[in-house]
Design an enzyme around this catalytic site. Sequence first.
Site, PDB file in Angstrom:
ATOM      1  N   TYR A   1      -9.800  11.354   4.072  1.00 13.06           N
ATOM      2  CA  TYR A   1      -9.852  11.232   2.625  1.00 13.06           C
ATOM      3  C   TYR A   1     -11.062  11.976   2.067  1.00 13.06           C
ATOM      4  O   TYR A   1     -10.980  12.635   1.030  1.00 13.06           O
ATOM      5  CB  TYR A   1      -9.872   9.760   2.225  1.00 13.06           C
ATOM      6  CG  TYR A   1      -8.650   9.021   2.675  1.00 13.06           C
ATOM      7  CD1 TYR A   1      -7.410   9.275   2.107  1.00 13.06           C
ATOM      8  CD2 TYR A   1      -8.722   8.087   3.702  1.00 13.06           C
ATOM      9  CE1 TYR A   1      -6.277   8.610   2.539  1.00 13.06           C
ATOM     10  CE2 TYR A   1      -7.598   7.412   4.135  1.00 13.06           C
ATOM     11  CZ  TYR A   1      -6.369   7.682   3.550  1.00 13.06           C
ATOM     12  OH  TYR A   1      -5.243   7.030   3.984  1.00 13.06           O
TER      13      TYR A   1
ATOM     14  N   HIS B   1       2.966  14.390   0.098  1.00 14.17           N
ATOM     15  CA  HIS B   1       3.245  14.169   1.514  1.00 14.17           C
ATOM     16  C   HIS B   1       4.693  14.523   1.836  1.00 14.17           C
ATOM     17  O   HIS B   1       4.990  15.197   2.830  1.00 14.17           O
ATOM     18  CB  HIS B   1       3.011  12.701   1.880  1.00 14.17           C
ATOM     19  CG  HIS B   1       1.574  12.300   1.896  1.00 14.17           C
ATOM     20  ND1 HIS B   1       0.684  12.731   2.840  1.00 14.17           N
ATOM     21  CD2 HIS B   1       0.861  11.493   1.070  1.00 14.17           C
ATOM     22  CE1 HIS B   1      -0.505  12.210   2.612  1.00 14.17           C
ATOM     23  NE2 HIS B   1      -0.427  11.456   1.534  1.00 14.17           N
TER      24      HIS B   1
ATOM     25  N   HIS C   1       0.852  -1.186   0.000  1.00 22.22           N
ATOM     26  CA  HIS C   1       0.000   0.000   0.000  1.00 22.22           C
ATOM     27  C   HIS C   1       0.890   1.239   0.000  1.00 22.22           C
ATOM     28  O   HIS C   1       1.780   1.387   0.837  1.00 22.22           O
ATOM     29  CB  HIS C   1      -0.907   0.000   1.227  1.00 22.22           C
ATOM     30  CG  HIS C   1      -1.929   1.070   1.214  1.00 22.22           C
ATOM     31  ND1 HIS C   1      -3.175   0.904   0.639  1.00 22.22           N
ATOM     32  CD2 HIS C   1      -1.895   2.333   1.684  1.00 22.22           C
ATOM     33  CE1 HIS C   1      -3.856   2.021   0.761  1.00 22.22           C
ATOM     34  NE2 HIS C   1      -3.104   2.901   1.396  1.00 22.22           N
ATOM     35  N   ALA C   2       0.660   2.139  -0.944  1.00 23.17           N
ATOM     36  CA  ALA C   2       1.540   3.284  -1.138  1.00 23.17           C
ATOM     37  C   ALA C   2       1.559   4.184   0.092  1.00 23.17           C
ATOM     38  O   ALA C   2       0.532   4.460   0.698  1.00 23.17           O
ATOM     39  CB  ALA C   2       1.096   4.086  -2.362  1.00 23.17           C
TER      40      ALA C   2
ATOM     41  N   GLU D   1      -3.648  14.688   2.900  1.00 20.23           N
ATOM     42  CA  GLU D   1      -4.143  13.931   1.754  1.00 20.23           C
ATOM     43  C   GLU D   1      -4.421  14.829   0.551  1.00 20.23           C
ATOM     44  O   GLU D   1      -4.254  14.419  -0.599  1.00 20.23           O
ATOM     45  CB  GLU D   1      -5.416  13.184   2.146  1.00 20.23           C
ATOM     46  CG  GLU D   1      -5.226  12.155   3.232  1.00 20.23           C
ATOM     47  CD  GLU D   1      -4.132  11.164   2.895  1.00 20.23           C
ATOM     48  OE1 GLU D   1      -4.044  10.734   1.740  1.00 20.23           O
ATOM     49  OE2 GLU D   1      -3.359  10.823   3.802  1.00 20.23           O
TER      50      GLU D   1
ATOM     51  N   HIS E   1       0.770  12.134  -5.977  1.00 16.98           N
ATOM     52  CA  HIS E   1       0.131  12.307  -4.673  1.00 16.98           C
ATOM     53  C   HIS E   1       1.115  12.043  -3.535  1.00 16.98           C
ATOM     54  O   HIS E   1       1.221  12.828  -2.588  1.00 16.98           O
ATOM     55  CB  HIS E   1      -1.061  11.352  -4.573  1.00 16.98           C
ATOM     56  CG  HIS E   1      -1.666  11.263  -3.213  1.00 16.98           C
ATOM     57  ND1 HIS E   1      -2.865  11.855  -2.895  1.00 16.98           N
ATOM     58  CD2 HIS E   1      -1.247  10.654  -2.077  1.00 16.98           C
ATOM     59  CE1 HIS E   1      -3.149  11.621  -1.632  1.00 16.98           C
ATOM     60  NE2 HIS E   1      -2.182  10.874  -1.114  1.00 16.98           N
ATOM     61  N   GLU E   2       1.832  10.931  -3.599  1.00 14.11           N
ATOM     62  CA  GLU E   2       2.726  10.563  -2.508  1.00 14.11           C
ATOM     63  C   GLU E   2       3.801  11.614  -2.273  1.00 14.11           C
ATOM     64  O   GLU E   2       4.137  11.935  -1.137  1.00 14.11           O
ATOM     65  CB  GLU E   2       3.381   9.206  -2.788  1.00 14.11           C
ATOM     66  CG  GLU E   2       2.435   8.030  -2.738  1.00 14.11           C
ATOM     67  CD  GLU E   2       1.718   7.899  -1.421  1.00 14.11           C
ATOM     68  OE1 GLU E   2       2.268   8.303  -0.377  1.00 14.11           O
ATOM     69  OE2 GLU E   2       0.586   7.394  -1.423  1.00 14.11           O
TER      70      GLU E   2
ATOM     71  N   HIS F   1      -7.421   0.207   5.351  1.00 10.26           N
ATOM     72  CA  HIS F   1      -7.534   1.199   6.415  1.00 10.26           C
ATOM     73  C   HIS F   1      -8.316   0.692   7.624  1.00 10.26           C
ATOM     74  O   HIS F   1      -8.188   1.246   8.719  1.00 10.26           O
ATOM     75  CB  HIS F   1      -8.144   2.480   5.858  1.00 10.26           C
ATOM     76  CG  HIS F   1      -7.352   3.068   4.733  1.00 10.26           C
ATOM     77  ND1 HIS F   1      -7.393   2.537   3.461  1.00 10.26           N
ATOM     78  CD2 HIS F   1      -6.480   4.098   4.696  1.00 10.26           C
ATOM     79  CE1 HIS F   1      -6.572   3.232   2.695  1.00 10.26           C
ATOM     80  NE2 HIS F   1      -6.009   4.177   3.410  1.00 10.26           N
TER      81      HIS F   1
END
Length: 616
Positions: free
Chosen positions: A525, A389, A355-356, A413, A385-386, A515
Amino acid sequence: MIAKPLLKAAASWIAIAAFAAACATPPTSYPTGSNAGARGPATAASAEEFVAAAEAELAERSEYEARIAWVYNTNITYDTEWLLQRSDAEATEARVRLASGAGRYANVELPADTRRKIDLLRLSLVLPAPQTEGSADQLSQITTRLASTYSTGRIDYQGRQVTLDELETLMGTERNPARLQEMWTEWHAVAAPMRDDYARMVEIANQGARDLGFEDVGQMWLSNYDMPADQMEAEVERLWGQLQPFYEQLHCYTRTRLNAQYGNAVQPRTGPIRADILGNMWAQDWSALMPIVRPRGGAATYDTTQLLTRAGYDPVRMTETAERFYTSLGMAELPDTFWERSLLTRPRDRDVVCHASAWNLDSREDIRVKQCIQVNAEHFQTIHHELGHNYYQRAYMNQPYLYQNGAHDGFHEAIGDFIALNITPQYLVDIGLLRQNQVPPASADTNLLLEQALGKISFLPFALAMDQWRWQVFDGRTTPENYNAAWWELRERYQGIRPPTARDETMFDPGAKYHIANNVPYLRYFLSYVLQFQFYEAACQQAGWSGPLHRCTVYNNREVGERFNRMLEMGASRPWPDALEAFTGTRQMDGGSMVRYFQPLMTWMEEQNEGEECGW
């Protein structure tokens, strides 16, 4: 962690649960921080002493805990699981101790900065353990078992062992309903052994929450948004009310096209949609249905997966391309250690948590991504997206330790998803993936918006159902005897979907979602989807964009980047309305930006659905 809606859906294990990785007690001892300010009268002076000691303790411990978590996530073995269980138990004990110490000052008049840090300490726990001997260790053993059951899960499919990341791809491309049902059913069976552990975990964590002055864990989660829990719950309903009409039209249109594809025996023209035929294991992202629901006779668009493949992209090049978006806004390149230490592909020789997720192991520059990248459109968005963060973590690294986090968890997020919204045709031209003469004409905008809606709008009710289920489990409305029935009642109420096979209470279908198994709150989210469109609309206005909102990209706009980075640098140092205002000029979360983005599609869908019996 985080990723695209589920993959997007992903929050950074370290970013979203900074305290979970920060508070473990390594084998060495820490003689100061634990008791400072914890005895004697609760005064403003002793509160400041307590906060200073707690912050120093957390900052010193964080790297130790994060590295253990990284080793486990990138190499799941008996020994790394043992290490994680031990460090998690110690972390929980430390968090409970510090949160309890902070609780002494709940009603003491304090300077604003001290008050904010005290409240952050009280609310830093995801799953609190009671302050009774053995509770933290038992809770850690349970949560580690739940996580490992999920991450090591495999199913027998078509004569071979298949992992979840491969299943996700297959679910998006397979059109045979019998095979879809088989994959869906077999994966959900992986979660059945979690049921008893999950029930016991709820008992332990709820007692821990009560020890901290909360009614249950769900109330504690909802209290983490700079407003009372009941007000936050009402805020969520307000936002959903703005966006629900869009989902109902999308559901109606999609169901009609699935009926045309499969017939009444598989998908009737009315009622809920069968969950396994929506192109995603959890029916939370319907993007894979685009070949089925694409408007007949619509102008052609392009296939981003095909563009990436033809251009010879690999996981490293996808990551480098995502990095260039951030540097085009004026941000620094990723450090060399990012490239040396990140995990970008699934290893062949060991189990990992695929999971990323995005990590910051030392609260400074040791930032990394862990993602089993595949060369496709979804993972291209996910890596954009990552890195959001990582750039957020880097921007606030000079804040005091307790402020090294997002303004609220939805911000973390939303950052990367806001960037991913900029993956428009013009952006693909700018990076050389698409030629200018291949940019779809205005007549193709329905296709472009529909593809976005299949990923974005479809996700909203899923996110609500996820945490609604957990809030009801934590407050006792849902008991272990009806875990599964309550899960599917919420999935049908919010999403209008149904399982492909009969489900009963020997099963634990919620645990088939990362999750749930890993106890990552999911409201973040939903909020991130609201915020990402607010960020996007504000950025496009700052850039002077005058065309259709969904065609805007702020790639290479350093003025937008400067204002954007000012918000990121604030971290959690101020209430989230202050951070929101710093970039967007408004202090309220608002679904209006998403409404405006999708309004042309909404009008078109209402025309297409005329005469249909919408709803379920």
